[in-house]
Write a protein that holds these residues in place. Structure first.
Motif, PDB file in Angstrom:
ATOM      1  N   VAL A  24      -7.587  14.336  -5.671  1.00 14.17           N
ATOM      2  CA  VAL A  24      -7.912  13.000  -5.169  1.00 14.17           C
ATOM      3  C   VAL A  24      -6.676  12.334  -4.587  1.00 14.17           C
ATOM      4  CG1 VAL A  24      -8.566  10.654  -5.868  1.00 14.17           C
ATOM      5  CG2 VAL A  24      -9.879  12.617  -6.695  1.00 14.17           C
ATOM      6  N   PHE A  25      -5.578  12.355  -5.321  1.00 11.47           N
ATOM      7  CA  PHE A  25      -4.396  11.621  -4.873  1.00 11.47           C
ATOM      8  C   PHE A  25      -3.609  12.372  -3.803  1.00 11.47           C
ATOM      9  CE2 PHE A  25      -5.541   9.295  -8.644  1.00 11.47           C
ATOM     10  CZ  PHE A  25      -5.339   7.989  -8.223  1.00 11.47           C
ATOM     11  N   ALA A  30      -1.249   9.457   1.714  1.00 10.03           N
ATOM     12  CA  ALA A  30      -0.649   9.001   2.971  1.00 10.03           C
ATOM     13  C   ALA A  30      -1.079   7.583   3.343  1.00 10.03           C
ATOM     14  CB  ALA A  30      -0.994   9.977   4.092  1.00 10.03           C
ATOM     15  N   LYS A  31      -2.283   7.174   2.940  1.00 11.41           N
ATOM     16  CA  LYS A  31      -2.777   5.837   3.301  1.00 11.41           C
ATOM     17  C   LYS A  31      -3.082   5.001   2.057  1.00 11.41           C
ATOM     18  CE  LYS A  31      -4.448   6.929   7.916  1.00 11.41           C
ATOM     19  NZ  LYS A  31      -5.568   6.819   8.885  1.00 11.41           N
ATOM     20  N   TYR A  32      -2.383   5.319   0.980  1.00 10.75           N
ATOM     21  CA  TYR A  32      -2.625   4.632  -0.288  1.00 10.75           C
ATOM     22  C   TYR A  32      -2.350   3.135  -0.178  1.00 10.75           C
ATOM     23  CZ  TYR A  32      -2.396   3.745  -5.338  1.00 10.75           C
ATOM     24  OH  TYR A  32      -2.609   3.257  -6.597  1.00 10.75           O
ATOM     25  N   ASN A  93       1.748  13.187  -9.620  1.00 10.82           N
ATOM     26  CA  ASN A  93       1.275  13.727  -8.355  1.00 10.82           C
ATOM     27  C   ASN A  93       2.405  13.823  -7.332  1.00 10.82           C
ATOM     28  OD1 ASN A  93      -0.068  13.234  -5.489  1.00 10.82           O
ATOM     29  ND2 ASN A  93      -1.600  14.188  -6.811  1.00 10.82           N
ATOM     30  N   ALA A  94       2.683  15.033  -6.870  1.00 10.30           N
ATOM     31  CA  ALA A  94       3.807  15.256  -5.953  1.00 10.30           C
ATOM     32  C   ALA A  94       3.611  14.524  -4.626  1.00 10.30           C
ATOM     33  CB  ALA A  94       3.990  16.753  -5.708  1.00 10.30           C
ATOM     34  N   SER A  95       2.389  14.475  -4.129  1.00  4.90           N
ATOM     35  CA  SER A  95       2.149  13.807  -2.849  1.00  4.90           C
ATOM     36  C   SER A  95       2.431  12.317  -2.948  1.00  4.90           C
ATOM     37  CB  SER A  95       0.701  14.033  -2.395  1.00  4.90           C
ATOM     38  OG  SER A  95       0.460  15.397  -2.129  1.00  4.90           O
ATOM     39  N   MET A  96       1.961  11.689  -4.018  1.00  3.51           N
ATOM     40  CA  MET A  96       2.232  10.268  -4.208  1.00  3.51           C
ATOM     41  C   MET A  96       3.719  10.017  -4.370  1.00  3.51           C
ATOM     42  SD  MET A  96      -0.596   8.536  -4.051  1.00  3.51           S
ATOM     43  CE  MET A  96      -0.141   7.003  -4.836  1.00  3.51           C
ATOM     44  N   LEU A  97       4.387  10.886  -5.119  1.00  3.16           N
ATOM     45  CA  LEU A  97       5.820  10.727  -5.352  1.00  3.16           C
ATOM     46  C   LEU A  97       6.599  10.854  -4.048  1.00  3.16           C
ATOM     47  CD1 LEU A  97       7.479  10.185  -7.917  1.00  3.16           C
ATOM     48  CD2 LEU A  97       7.903  12.639  -8.058  1.00  3.16           C
ATOM     49  N   ASN A  98       6.198  11.788  -3.208  1.00  2.00           N
ATOM     50  CA  ASN A  98       6.890  11.976  -1.924  1.00  2.00           C
ATOM     51  C   ASN A  98       6.696  10.778  -1.001  1.00  2.00           C
ATOM     52  OD1 ASN A  98       7.901  14.504  -2.601  1.00  2.00           O
ATOM     53  ND2 ASN A  98       6.147  15.603  -1.752  1.00  2.00           N
ATOM     54  N   VAL A  99       5.470  10.263  -0.955  1.00  2.00           N
ATOM     55  CA  VAL A  99       5.219   9.079  -0.138  1.00  2.00           C
ATOM     56  C   VAL A  99       6.027   7.897  -0.657  1.00  2.00           C
ATOM     57  CG1 VAL A  99       3.459   7.367   0.507  1.00  2.00           C
ATOM     58  CG2 VAL A  99       2.935   9.816   0.641  1.00  2.00           C
ATOM     59  N   VAL A 195      -9.623   6.961   5.660  1.00  2.00           N
ATOM     60  CA  VAL A 195      -8.910   8.197   5.311  1.00  2.00           C
ATOM     61  C   VAL A 195      -9.805   9.432   5.403  1.00  2.00           C
ATOM     62  CG1 VAL A 195      -7.286   6.992   3.826  1.00  2.00           C
ATOM     63  CG2 VAL A 195      -9.354   7.944   2.823  1.00  2.00           C
ATOM     64  N   ASN A 196     -11.010   9.234   5.960  1.00  2.00           N
ATOM     65  CA  ASN A 196     -11.977  10.331   6.121  1.00  2.00           C
ATOM     66  C   ASN A 196     -12.253  11.031   4.794  1.00  2.00           C
ATOM     67  OD1 ASN A 196     -13.757  11.883   7.665  1.00  2.00           O
ATOM     68  ND2 ASN A 196     -12.240  13.504   7.977  1.00  2.00           N
ATOM     69  N   ASP A 197     -12.401  10.228   3.737  1.00  2.00           N
ATOM     70  CA  ASP A 197     -12.609  10.790   2.409  1.00  2.00           C
ATOM     71  C   ASP A 197     -13.404   9.798   1.570  1.00  2.00           C
ATOM     72  OD1 ASP A 197     -12.549  11.882  -0.100  1.00  2.00           O
ATOM     73  OD2 ASP A 197     -10.387  12.156  -0.196  1.00  2.00           O
ATOM     74  N   SER A 198     -14.711   9.952   1.567  1.00  2.00           N
ATOM     75  CA  SER A 198     -15.540   9.063   0.749  1.00  2.00           C
ATOM     76  C   SER A 198     -15.612   9.528  -0.698  1.00  2.00           C
ATOM     77  CB  SER A 198     -16.956   8.961   1.331  1.00  2.00           C
ATOM     78  OG  SER A 198     -17.575  10.233   1.371  1.00  2.00           O
ATOM     79  N   ASP A 199     -15.506  10.839  -0.921  1.00  6.64           N
ATOM     80  CA  ASP A 199     -15.652  11.373  -2.274  1.00  6.64           C
ATOM     81  C   ASP A 199     -14.566  10.861  -3.214  1.00  6.64           C
ATOM     82  OD1 ASP A 199     -17.870  12.772  -1.484  1.00  6.64           O
ATOM     83  OD2 ASP A 199     -16.851  14.698  -1.284  1.00  6.64           O
TER      84      ASP A 199
END
Length: 247
Positions: A24-25, A30-32, A93-99, A195-199
Motif C-alpha cells: 500500500v505505502f 510518491a503522492k502521500y 517502509n523504504a519507499s516512504m523513507l526515501n520520499v 494516484v491511480n490506486d483506489s484499492d
C-alpha cells in the motif's frame, strides 16, 4: 497471538499483513503529501501542530518519530531540539523513507535529522534512549500493536512521553455517518484520480474502522506500562491524540 489478523476488512495470515501494508505505502509514497492535503482539506497540519505542542519537546531532547513518513513532524521537532538534540525519522517502509529523506534534504534538514528503517514491534534502540516518541497515523497499520507499544515504552526515558496521533471514532452519530460516506465513496475515487490506486485508499478507510477506539487504545497503553494516559479528540473524534508518560 493468533496466526490470523486483519488487513482492512480482510482476514489474512499474520506474516502476510506486513507485506500487504508495505505494498500500500509503496504505491502511495510518491503522492502521500498531496493525498494528505486533499483527504483532510489541509486539517492534518493542525493535528500535527497540536501534537508538537503536547510533546513538551525542548532543546537537547532526543526524539523518535515512528512511521514518520515524509517528515512533517520530524521537521518541526528538529527546529525545537536544536543542534544539541537529536531527531530520528523512522519508518518500516523504504519507499516512504526515501520520499521523506529527499524532501527533508531539499528543505535543508538533511544534516539535522537521522533516518532509520525499523519495525515498531522490535525497535533497535537501547533502553531509556528517547525523551519523546511520536507515531502519527501509523499504529493502525502495525500487526501487533501491543508488542509495538511495549517496544516504545522500553526505549523511552523515564520522564519521557509517547504521543499517538491516529484516526479514531467520531463522537456524534451524524458525523460518523457522514465520515463513513466520505471514506467509502469519495476517498477511493480520489485515490483513483490522483494516484491511480483506489484499492490502497479503500484499505486505508477500512484500517481506520478496525483500529481500536479511544478508550481501548488508552487501556492498551496502560497495559504496556505507560502512566497517566489521556487523549484529546480533534475534529469531532475523527482523530485523537493519545499521550502517555513513563515514570
Amino acid at each position: 497471538m493468533s496466526d490470523k489478523t486483519h488487513f482492512g476488512y480482510q482476514t489474512v495470515d499474520v506474516e502476510q499483513k506486513q507485506h500487504k501494508v508495505a505494498d500500500v505505502f509503496h504505491s502511495v509514497a510518491a503522492k502521500y503529501d498531496l493525498m494528505n492535503d486533499v483527504m483532510s482539506m489541509g486539517i492534518h497540519r493542525l493535528w500535527k501542530r497540536f501534537t508538537i505542542e503536547m510533546s513538551g519537546v525542548r532543546p537537547g531532547h532526543k526524539v523518535l518519530d515512528l512511521a514518520g513518513g515524509t517528515g512533517d513532524l520530524a521537521m518541526k521537532f528538529a527546529d525545537k531540539v536544536g543542534a544539541s538534540g537529536q531527531v530520528i525519522l523512522a519508518d518500516i517502509n523504504a519507499s516512504m523513507l526515501n520520499v521523506g529523506r529527499d524532501k527533508l534534504i531539499d528543505r535543508g534538514y538533511g544534516g539535522r535529522i537521522e533516518f532509520a528503517q525499523v519495525n515498531a514491534e522490535s525497535l533497535p534502540f537501547a533502553d531509556n534512549t528517547f525523551d519523546v516518541i511520536t507515531i502519527g497515523f501509523g499504529l493502525r497499520n502495525v500487526t501487533d500493536k501491543e508488542k509495538a507499544l511495549a517496544s516504545m515504552q522500553r526505549v523511552l526515558k523515564p520522564g519521557g512521553r509517547l504521543l499517538v496521533l491516529e484516526f479514531s471514532k467520531p463522537e456524534l452519530p451524524l458525523l460518523s455517518k457522514a465520515y463513513d460516506f466520505y471514506s467509502f465513496n469519495l476517498l477511493p475515487k480520489m485515490g483513483k484520480l490522483l494516484v491511480n490506486d483506489s484499492d490502497s485508499y479503500q484499505y486505508l478507510a477500512e484500517s481506520i474502522r478496525m483500529h481500536p477506539d479511544q478508550e481501548t487504545l488508552k487501556s492498551m497503553m496502560l497495559a504496556a506500562g505507560f502512566d497517566e494516559v489521556d487523549y484529546q479528540n480533534m475534529t469531532g473524534g475523527i482523530v485523537a491524540l493519545h499521550r502517555g508518560f513513563k515514570f
